[in-house]
Design a protein around this motif. Structure first.
Motif, PDB file in Angstrom:
ATOM      1  N   SER A 154     -18.679  -6.347  20.706  1.00  0.00           N
ATOM      2  CA  SER A 154     -19.883  -5.559  20.472  1.00  0.00           C
ATOM      3  C   SER A 154     -21.071  -6.306  21.037  1.00  0.00           C
ATOM      4  O   SER A 154     -21.082  -7.531  21.095  1.00  0.00           O
TER       5      SER A 154
ATOM      6  N   THR B  72     -18.370   3.462  21.913  1.00  0.00           N
ATOM      7  CA  THR B  72     -19.263   4.031  20.901  1.00  0.00           C
ATOM      8  C   THR B  72     -20.575   4.376  21.580  1.00  0.00           C
ATOM      9  O   THR B  72     -20.925   3.798  22.605  1.00  0.00           O
TER      10      THR B  72
ATOM     11  N   ALA C 238     -23.872   2.137  17.639  1.00  0.00           N
ATOM     12  CA  ALA C 238     -23.541   1.573  16.334  1.00  0.00           C
ATOM     13  C   ALA C 238     -24.805   0.897  15.809  1.00  0.00           C
ATOM     14  O   ALA C 238     -25.628   0.422  16.582  1.00  0.00           O
TER      15      ALA C 238
ATOM     16  N   PRO D 240     -22.570  -3.373  14.190  1.00  0.00           N
ATOM     17  CA  PRO D 240     -21.113  -3.513  14.063  1.00  0.00           C
ATOM     18  C   PRO D 240     -20.734  -4.932  13.673  1.00  0.00           C
ATOM     19  O   PRO D 240     -21.387  -5.895  14.062  1.00  0.00           O
TER      20      PRO D 240
ATOM     21  N   ASP E  36     -19.345  -0.922  10.532  1.00  0.00           N
ATOM     22  CA  ASP E  36     -20.724  -0.736  10.974  1.00  0.00           C
ATOM     23  C   ASP E  36     -21.591  -0.645   9.732  1.00  0.00           C
ATOM     24  O   ASP E  36     -21.224   0.021   8.759  1.00  0.00           O
TER      25      ASP E  36
ATOM     26  N   TYR F 199     -14.671   2.531  10.649  1.00  0.00           N
ATOM     27  CA  TYR F 199     -14.366   3.568  11.628  1.00  0.00           C
ATOM     28  C   TYR F 199     -13.047   3.283  12.327  1.00  0.00           C
ATOM     29  O   TYR F 199     -12.610   2.135  12.424  1.00  0.00           O
TER      30      TYR F 199
END
Length: 126
Positions: free
Chosen positions: A14, A39, A42, A45, A61, A70
């Motif tokens: 991320s 994604t 977010a 995350p 998240d 998720y």
């Protein structure tokens, strides 16, 4: 956060994209040249985990007072991330069982409550 699954040909991480609000989660397969965002946005995350069959990526998240868990199919990047757990104050870690569809996560329900380990059965979605 960076995740590389032992024996897998994928990695996930991320990060924040320049000039955009929020964060993105990216996946790269060994056979691909580029990192793919999976994604749209977010909030913050945290933990990442691949499913045992490498079909899904699980991620937590967090917003100001709520955390969500998720699941997103990383083989079909056109799909949306689906919420599989919600209403936790904080989800701090996510990990999957090596031989089954179970996903475990450490979470606390309130600011002062203890961290507990929860189990999600991904095959039966409970």
């Amino acid at each position: 956060m960076l995740l590389v699954r032992n024996g897998s040909k994928s990695l996930a991480f991320s990060g924040q994209v320049q000039n955009e609000a929020g964060f993105q989660i990216f996946v790269k397969h060994q056979s691909d040249f580029d990192f793919r965002p999976i994604t749209q946005q977010a909030h913050l995350p945290g933990a990442l985990a691949f499913s045992a069959d490498n079909e899904y990526l699980y991620f937590s998240d967090s917003t100001q007072n709520n955390s969500f868990l998720y699941r997103i199919n990383i083989q079909d990047v056109t799909g949306e991330a689906e919420v599989i757990a919600e209403n936790y104050y904080l989800i701090s870690d996510v990990f999957s069982a090596r031989t089954s569809g179970d996903v475990f996560f450490a979470a606390k329900e309130t600011t002062t409550g203890p961290f507990l380990i929860y189990q999600y059965d991904a095959l039966n979605q409970v």
